[in-house]
Design an enzyme around this catalytic site. Structure first.
Site, mmCIF file in Angstrom:
data_model
loop_
_atom_site.group_PDB
_atom_site.id
_atom_site.type_symbol
_atom_site.label_atom_id
_atom_site.label_comp_id
_atom_site.label_asym_id
_atom_site.label_seq_id
_atom_site.Cartn_x
_atom_site.Cartn_y
_atom_site.Cartn_z
ATOM 1 C CD1 TRP A 1 -2.380 -2.152 1.531
ATOM 2 C CD2 TRP A 1 -3.084 -0.904 -0.192
ATOM 3 N NE1 TRP A 1 -3.447 -2.797 0.954
ATOM 4 C CE2 TRP A 1 -3.893 -2.061 -0.102
ATOM 5 C CE3 TRP A 1 -3.339 0.009 -1.206
ATOM 6 C CZ2 TRP A 1 -4.949 -2.306 -0.984
ATOM 7 C CZ3 TRP A 1 -4.382 -0.228 -2.100
ATOM 8 C CH2 TRP A 1 -5.171 -1.379 -1.983
ATOM 9 C CG ASP B 1 -3.017 4.123 4.297
ATOM 10 O OD1 ASP B 1 -4.075 3.963 4.925
ATOM 11 O OD2 ASP B 1 -2.742 3.492 3.250
ATOM 12 C CE LYS C 1 -8.667 -2.868 4.953
ATOM 13 N NZ LYS C 1 -9.035 -3.594 3.757
HETATM 14 N N1 PLP Z 1 -4.286 1.551 2.408
HETATM 15 C C1 PLP Z 1 -4.393 0.388 3.088
HETATM 16 C C2 PLP Z 1 -3.496 0.145 4.239
HETATM 17 C C3 PLP Z 1 -5.350 -0.564 2.708
HETATM 18 O O1 PLP Z 1 -5.470 -1.715 3.381
HETATM 19 C C4 PLP Z 1 -6.186 -0.289 1.616
HETATM 20 C C5 PLP Z 1 -7.213 -1.256 1.186
HETATM 21 O O2 PLP Z 1 -7.357 -2.329 1.698
HETATM 22 C C6 PLP Z 1 -6.030 0.930 0.936
HETATM 23 C C7 PLP Z 1 -5.075 1.836 1.361
HETATM 24 C C8 PLP Z 1 -6.889 1.265 -0.241
HETATM 25 O O3 PLP Z 1 -8.143 1.540 0.208
HETATM 26 P P1 PLP Z 1 -9.414 1.688 -0.789
HETATM 27 O O4 PLP Z 1 -9.637 0.371 -1.413
HETATM 28 O O5 PLP Z 1 -10.471 2.135 0.142
HETATM 29 O O6 PLP Z 1 -9.054 2.737 -1.791
#
Ligand code: PLP
Length: 361
Positions: A102, A173, A197
């Site tokens: 991520w 994040d 989550k």
């Molecule tokens: N950041 C993290 C740590 C994630 O676990 C996720 C998705 O699981 C995201 C960003 C991306 O999120 P989204 O799918 O809501 O754009």
């Protein structure tokens, strides 16, 4: 019916009590004889619901007064570009820590708007994935901001310490570990999280932003992603995802009833301890993350004999232990044990793992 424990990484893991409450008031919310989804987001009843959600979250996370809380859309990925667009006025350089899938994607998105310097990446030490500590890299005082991911959902890597940014705002994040443990919000410039989550259903994105950082958006930042514009409109510049916001409010109420973040942190620690001990006390299972960087939310593990993977998944599913397959980039297994996963679920998984090893080891 057999108890079902869903170890899925997402989207959405909600406490059963929350779903039952939502079900009970689905057709008659707040005595209005209609669903919360159908009432105006500008009417008094929904505004009261939205304000209570924010107040409960502020109390759970002890969010200081000089931070704004936004309930937006666009998910975690939406923030990968919203952050650089909103902070561009602070300069053209952003520094990132890359600790997994991520945070790597966040770099790719920020590069469209800023010059990105990757300060450090996860490395392998003695065969284990390890996050370099802040002694091994340095934040440039000229950077517009520093970005990292507190919990890598795919890789099962969590950072328990907070980087020291000095005058450089630290942006985190926290999509997959927000509200899982106590946190000093004042150490951050911006915290963001896709809701799905520990907060509520997908469709909602939480942004906690320090007020002094609201003045730096690029002129071409789309209005719905412009923090200041959303602050001015109480996160309702565009129609908000009202049902997700309402459900997030129920999750916050549930967390408060559990004793707040400190109480859930204790349970989360115990769940992770149980599962990692089961893995460490066996040659049949292994985890590849350095002990200090192991995630308490997403526990990744491999079977020593990967030929047994499909049998493991088939038999665990039959016993009500769902969605244990690891992410396709990492392979093996992943047990996501967010706030809503009860201790009994982890105990059932550990029992299953031990029995599976006894029969197949
Ligand atoms: N950041 C993290 C740590 C994630 O676990 C996720 C998705 O699981 C995201 C960003 C991306 O999120 P989204 O799918 O809501 O754009």
């Amino acid at each position: 019916m057999q108890d079902i424990f869903n170890f899925s990484a997402g989207p959405a893991k909600l406490p059963r009590q929350v779903l039952e409450k939502a079900q009970a008031e689905l057709l008659n919310w707040n005595g209005l004889g209609t669903s919360v989804m159908e009432v105006s987001h500008r009417g008094k009843p929904f505004i009261a619901c939205a304000e209570k959600a924010e107040a409960d979250l502020r109390s759970l996370m002890q969010i200081p007064e000089n931070y704004k809380v936004l309930f937006l859309q666009g998910g975690g990925r939406g923030q990968f570009f919203s952050v650089p667009m909103n902070l561009a006025g602070r300069g053209n350089l952003t520094q990132h820590l890359v600790t997994g899938q991520w945070s790597q994607i966040a770099v790719a998105e920020a590069e469209k708007y800023m010059s990105v310097e990757v300060l450090a990446k996860t490395k392998t030490v003695d065969g284990y994935l390890s996050v370099p500590t802040q002694e091994e890299w340095q934040i440039n005082p000229k950077a517009a901001y520093f970005h990292y991911c507190t919990n890598e959902t795919v890789d099962g890597i969590e950072i328990d310490w907070i980087p020291e940014g000095g005058d450089v705002p630290v942006v985190a994040d926290m999509s997959s570990n927000i509200l899982s443990k106590q946190l000093d919000v004042s150490k951050f410039g911006i915290i963001y999280a896709g809701a799905q989550k520990n907060i509520g259903p997908s469709g909602l994105t939480l942004v906690i932003v320090r007020e002094d950082l609201l003045a730096y958006a690029r002129k071409d930042t789309p209005a719905i992603f412009n923090y200041q514009q959303q602050v001015n409109n109480d996160s309702m510049y565009n129609t908000p995802p009202t049902f997700s916001w309402y459900l997030a409010g129920l999750v916050f109420e549930w967390l408060l009833e559990q004793g707040g973040v400190a109480a859930i942190e204790k349970i989360n620690k115990e769940k992770a301890r149980l599962l990692y001990s089961a893995i460490d006390n066996s040659d049949f299972y292994r985890n590849q993350v350095a002990i200090d960087n192991r995630s308490k939310m997403n526990v990744t593990f491999h079977l020593a004999n990967s030929h047994l993977d499909s049998l493991f998944l088939e038999q665990s599913f039959a016993q009500g232990l769902h969605a244990l397959k690891g992410h396709r980039f990492v392979g093996g297994m992943r047990a996501s044990i967010y706030n809503a996963m009860p201790l009994e679920g982890v105990k059932a998984l550990v029992d299953f793992m031990q029995e599976f090893e006894r029969v197949n080891g």
